[in-house]
Design an enzyme around this catalytic site. Structure first.
Site, PDB file in Angstrom:
ATOM      1  N   ASN A   1      42.831  44.744  31.655  1.00 60.71           N
ATOM      2  CA  ASN A   1      42.628  43.214  31.293  1.00 60.71           C
ATOM      3  C   ASN A   1      43.125  42.988  30.083  1.00 60.71           C
ATOM      4  O   ASN A   1      42.724  41.871  29.392  1.00 60.71           O
ATOM      5  CB  ASN A   1      41.174  43.116  31.349  1.00 60.71           C
ATOM      6  CG  ASN A   1      40.863  42.897  32.741  1.00 60.71           C
ATOM      7  OD1 ASN A   1      41.598  42.632  33.687  1.00 60.71           O
ATOM      8  ND2 ASN A   1      39.465  43.061  32.918  1.00 60.71           N
TER       9      ASN A   1
ATOM     10  N   ARG B   1      32.611  41.328  29.012  1.00 64.80           N
ATOM     11  CA  ARG B   1      31.937  42.343  30.021  1.00 64.80           C
ATOM     12  C   ARG B   1      32.684  43.056  30.823  1.00 64.80           C
ATOM     13  O   ARG B   1      32.236  43.914  31.610  1.00 64.80           O
ATOM     14  CB  ARG B   1      30.769  41.408  30.803  1.00 64.80           C
ATOM     15  CG  ARG B   1      29.751  40.931  29.895  1.00 64.80           C
ATOM     16  CD  ARG B   1      28.511  40.353  30.666  1.00 64.80           C
ATOM     17  NE  ARG B   1      28.957  39.868  32.180  1.00 64.80           N
ATOM     18  CZ  ARG B   1      27.959  39.452  33.114  1.00 64.80           C
ATOM     19  NH1 ARG B   1      26.715  39.858  32.861  1.00 64.80           N
ATOM     20  NH2 ARG B   1      28.329  38.866  34.161  1.00 64.80           N
ATOM     21  N   ASP B   2      34.074  43.036  31.126  1.00 69.59           N
ATOM     22  CA  ASP B   2      34.893  43.665  31.631  1.00 69.59           C
ATOM     23  C   ASP B   2      36.208  44.228  31.182  1.00 69.59           C
ATOM     24  O   ASP B   2      37.367  43.954  31.498  1.00 69.59           O
ATOM     25  CB  ASP B   2      35.154  43.253  33.143  1.00 69.59           C
ATOM     26  CG  ASP B   2      35.850  44.071  34.197  1.00 69.59           C
ATOM     27  OD1 ASP B   2      35.525  45.441  33.760  1.00 69.59           O
ATOM     28  OD2 ASP B   2      36.500  43.684  35.017  1.00 69.59           O
ATOM     29  N   LEU B   3      36.072  44.506  29.736  1.00 68.28           N
ATOM     30  CA  LEU B   3      37.397  44.977  28.884  1.00 68.28           C
ATOM     31  C   LEU B   3      37.804  46.237  29.416  1.00 68.28           C
ATOM     32  O   LEU B   3      36.698  47.201  29.408  1.00 68.28           O
ATOM     33  CB  LEU B   3      36.733  44.898  27.439  1.00 68.28           C
ATOM     34  CG  LEU B   3      36.736  43.651  26.680  1.00 68.28           C
ATOM     35  CD1 LEU B   3      36.535  43.755  25.252  1.00 68.28           C
ATOM     36  CD2 LEU B   3      38.236  42.889  26.789  1.00 68.28           C
TER      37      LEU B   3
END
Length: 199
Positions: free
Chosen positions: A134, A128-130
Site C-alpha cells: 500500500n 490501519r492497513d499500512l
C-alpha cells in the site's frame, strides 16, 4: 473511459488504468457492490471515500496518498477515479522487480513514508492497513500511501470513531498488525506506527 490495462485487484475491487477522452490517464478503482455487501464492507468503502475527500481538501497538491479525482456509480459498481502514479508502482513490487533499496534510499523513502503517515494522523485519520503493497513509489522517488479502505476517523482525543452499523472484525494484514489489533482492542495512531516499523 477506455480501459488500458488492469493494475491490480483486491477482495472486492479491481484497479484499472484508463484513458479519459483520449487525453488523460487515470486509475479507476472498481468496487463491486455485490461483493462489498456480501463481505459487509460498506463502512470501509464509505470511509475510504470520506478520508480521500478530506485529505484532498486539506492538502490538495501535497497529498499524502493517491489523489481522488471523483467518484460515480452504476447499478453494479462504485468507481473511484484517482490520479495515476508514474513510477515503479507499489514498493513491494518495485523491490521484487528492481532489487532492494540501498541503505541511503531506504532512509530517504522511509522518511517520506513517515511524513505521509503524519499527514494522515494530522487530519485525524488512521490507515490501519499500512504495508509495502500500500506504499507507492513515484518517478521522483517520493512515496504515496494507497488503499484507505480500512481507514477510520479519530475524535479530538485520538480515539477511533466507530460507525454504529460496523460489525467488529480483524482488519489489516496479519504480518503488519499491531498487538492491539490482534486482541481486538481499540486501535490508535500507534497501530500505524507499529506497521511502519514492520515496513
Amino acid at each position: 473511459f477506455e480501459e488500458i490495462k488492469k493494475l491490480g485487484e483486491g477482495n472486492f475491487t479491481q484497479v484499472n488504468q484508463v484513458l479519459y477522452r483520449g487525453t488523460k490517464m487515470y486509475a479507476v478503482k472498481v468496487c463491486s457492490m455485490a461483493k462489498v455487501k456480501n463481505l459487509r464492507k460498506e463502512t470501509d468503502i464509505l470511509m475510504e471515500k470520506h478520508a480521500l475527500n478530506k485529505l484532498r481538501d486539506r492538502y490538495n497538491k501535497e497529498m499524502p496518498c493517491v489523489k481522488l479525482i471523483g467518484t460515480f456509480k452504476d447499478e453494479e459498481n462504485l468507481y473511484f477515479v484517482m490520479e495515476i502514479l508514474q513510477g515503479k508502482n507499489e514498493m513491494w513490487s518495485a523491490c521484487r522487480n528492481f532489487g532492494l533499496l540501498s541503505d541511503q534510499a531506504t532512509r530517504i523513502t522511509f522518511k517520506e513514508i513517515c511524513k505521509q503517515v503524519k499527514k494522515l494522523h494530522d487530519a485525524s485519520i488512521i490507515h490501519r492497513d499500512l504495508k509495502s503493497l500500500n506504499i507507492f513509489l513515484t518517478k521522483d522517488n517520493s512515496a504515496k500511501i494507497g488503499d484507505l479502505g480500512a481507514a477510520r476517523r479519530l475524535d479530538s482525543q485520538g480515539n477511533i470513531i466507530e460507525e454504529v452499523s460496523e460489525i467488529p472484525h480483524k482488519v489489516g494484514t496479519p504480518f503488519y498488525l499491531a498487538p492491539e489489533l490482534w486482541k481486538d482492542s481499540p486501535c490508535s495512531k500507534k497501530s500505524d506506527i507499529w506497521a511502519l516499523g514492520v515496513i
